[in-house]
Design an enzyme around this catalytic site. Structure first.
Site, PDB file in Angstrom:
ATOM      1  N   HIS A 149      -5.893  -6.884  -0.975  1.00  0.00           N
ATOM      2  CA  HIS A 149      -4.469  -5.694  -0.672  1.00  0.00           C
ATOM      3  C   HIS A 149      -3.354  -6.867  -0.322  1.00  0.00           C
ATOM      4  CE1 HIS A 149      -3.414  -1.851  -0.766  1.00  0.00           C
ATOM      5  NE2 HIS A 149      -3.448  -1.486   0.120  1.00  0.00           N
ATOM      6  N   ASP A 201      -8.603  -6.881  -5.123  1.00  0.00           N
ATOM      7  CA  ASP A 201      -8.672  -4.579  -4.740  1.00  0.00           C
ATOM      8  C   ASP A 201      -9.161  -3.733  -5.101  1.00  0.00           C
ATOM      9  OD1 ASP A 201      -7.541  -3.265  -2.879  1.00  0.00           O
ATOM     10  OD2 ASP A 201      -5.016  -3.217  -3.123  1.00  0.00           O
ATOM     11  N   SER A 259       0.808  -1.857   0.302  1.00  0.00           N
ATOM     12  CA  SER A 259       0.049   0.125   0.175  1.00  0.00           C
ATOM     13  C   SER A 259       0.901   1.356   0.380  1.00  0.00           C
ATOM     14  CB  SER A 259      -0.817  -0.124   1.095  1.00  0.00           C
ATOM     15  OG  SER A 259      -1.863   0.975   0.644  1.00  0.00           O
TER      16      SER A 259
END
Length: 423
Positions: free
Chosen positions: A400, A343, A151
């Site tokens: 994610h 994601d 991320s």
């Protein structure tokens, strides 16, 4: 609980007494006056000579997500969130260094208001962190070093890798940085946000009107970014998230196939910290009671996390694709980009968009190379593609958090990048 603590405080051969089943080391480095960064090393269990295996740094998202907590206990550390052994922990294959980065995150802290305000400052701080780490553990200076991230951690990792490489070349740091893994990374925020509407529309979350409205707001965000209105772009990103939650009945930003509780907001919504969902256990008790006690720390965990995000609001939406290009053109570092197909927050279409636009010496090879399927444990887990020192992995059945959602695919990618073990 006494039995648990007693188990955690066993005397170890390689490091000090720690929390968990591995041999460990940990400490602080003052990276600037009043700014102190915490690191926590888990020695590999693959061998009695840890320097025979790579050193992998793990960086969490946020900014303000704690790698020593979420990355460690939820994704890839030796113990899971129930404090039970994790069969697919990365510690089985390499030495894992969790860092609470930037300063103010997790057990890291600032004394006054010495928070980082730019990605470049974060990278500069990290060079000092590694100088301090190697001073304490010089046996790792020649060990192959890889930085894996998730991320917003990927945005930081790209620039950190470049700065570490430069510091090694100019002699201010002795290190052996070999690669960087950018997992579902916030490298080009605008590309991610522009693809939310078509991604959700094609999955059946939006009707035509909602698609058009969400796309319009995303185009407005792009206009803000194009004119350098970065704080406004960050606010618009927050508004886009609110629209997504309204239109999709709180679809999970981190895995769109997760079940959504009815009649209430979803427990895993982003809460202003990219890549840091709400955990299922009492994180404050785990970190500020059990871990803090076992590591004999005086600093509380997590009390400055939100301030970390707030001080980077002007930098939050800025892309670092130019940094990735510099890694590809100016270094021999392996740059591995990987993305979970489920994601939303950093969706695969947005990631493919910025990767396809990279200006690097292997670009022509990239455009003519076909992706190939890869398998693990007898099942196809994704696709891979390489050109020069760039590698890209499309990860199936993952959102994610790839190490959490598809650990077999993640271990395959880890092996491909480090060439360290068999899967």
């Amino acid at each position: 609980m006494r039995l648990l603590i007693g188990f955690c405080l066993l005397t170890v051969a390689l490091g000090r007494q720690g929390f968990g089943p591995t041999d460990q080391e940990w400490g602080y480095v003052t990276v600037r006056e009043g700014a102190h960064m915490f690191w926590w090393l888990h020695y590999t269990t693959a061998t009695t000579k840890p320097t025979e295996k790579p050193l992998i740094i793990w960086l969490q998202g946020g900014p303000g997500g704690s790698g020593t907590e979420y990355g460690n206990f939820e994704e890839l550390g030796p113990w899971d969130s129930d404090l039970k052994p994790r069969n697919n922990t990365w510690v089985n294959h390499a030495n894992i260094l969790f860092v609470d980065n930037p300063v103010g995150t997790g057990f890291s802290y600032v004394e006054n208001s010495e928070f980082a305000t730019t990605n470049e400052q974060i990278a500069n701080d990290f060079v000092v962190l590694m100088q301090g780490f190697y001073k304490q553990l010089p046996q790792f200076e020649d060990v192959p070093l890889y930085i894996f991230s998730e991320s917003y951690g990927g945005k930081m990792a790209a620039e950190i890798a470049l700065h570490l490489y430069q510091a090694t070349k100019n002699g201010t740091l002795k290190s052996n940085v070999r690669g960087v893994g950018l997992g579902d990374s916030w490298i080009s925020p605008v590309d991610s946000c522009l693809t939310w509407a078509p991604y959700l529309y094609n999955l059946g979350f939006l009707d035509t009107q909602q698609y058009q409205l969400l796309d319009k707001e995303a185009q407005d965000l792009k206009q803000m970014a194009d004119t350098g209105k970065w704080a406004e772009a960050s606010s618009q990103w927050g508004y886009l998230e609110e629209l997504v939650q309204l239109y999709t009945a709180y679809a999970d930003f981190y895995n769109v196939l997760d079940n959504i509780p009815a009649y209430g907001s979803h427990v895993r919504k982003s809460n202003k910290v990219l890549g840091k969902p709400v955990l299922t256990y009492d994180e404050d008790y785990l970190m500020n009671k059990l871990v803090k006690l076992a590591l004999n720390l005086t600093q509380d965990w997590g009390h400055q996390n939100e301030a970390v995000f707030e001080h980077l609001v002007d930098d939050f939406m800025k892309p670092v694709t130019h940094i990735v290009e510099r890694l590809l053109n100016e270094t021999d570092i392996t740059v591995a980009v990987y993305n979970g197909q489920l994601d939303l927050i950093v969706d695969t279409p947005g990631t493919v968009n910025w990767v396809d636009k990279l200006n690097f010496k292997g670009a022509k090879i990239w455009t003519t190379t076909e992706k190939e399927a890869f398998s693990a444990e007898g099942f196809y887990e994704g696709f891979g593609k390489k050109a020069g020192n760039l590698a890209f992995y499309w990860v199936l059945r993952s959102g994610h958090m790839v190490p959490l959602d598809n650990p077999n695919a993640m271990l395959y990618i880890l092996q491909q990048v480090t060439n360290n073990f068999e899967v």
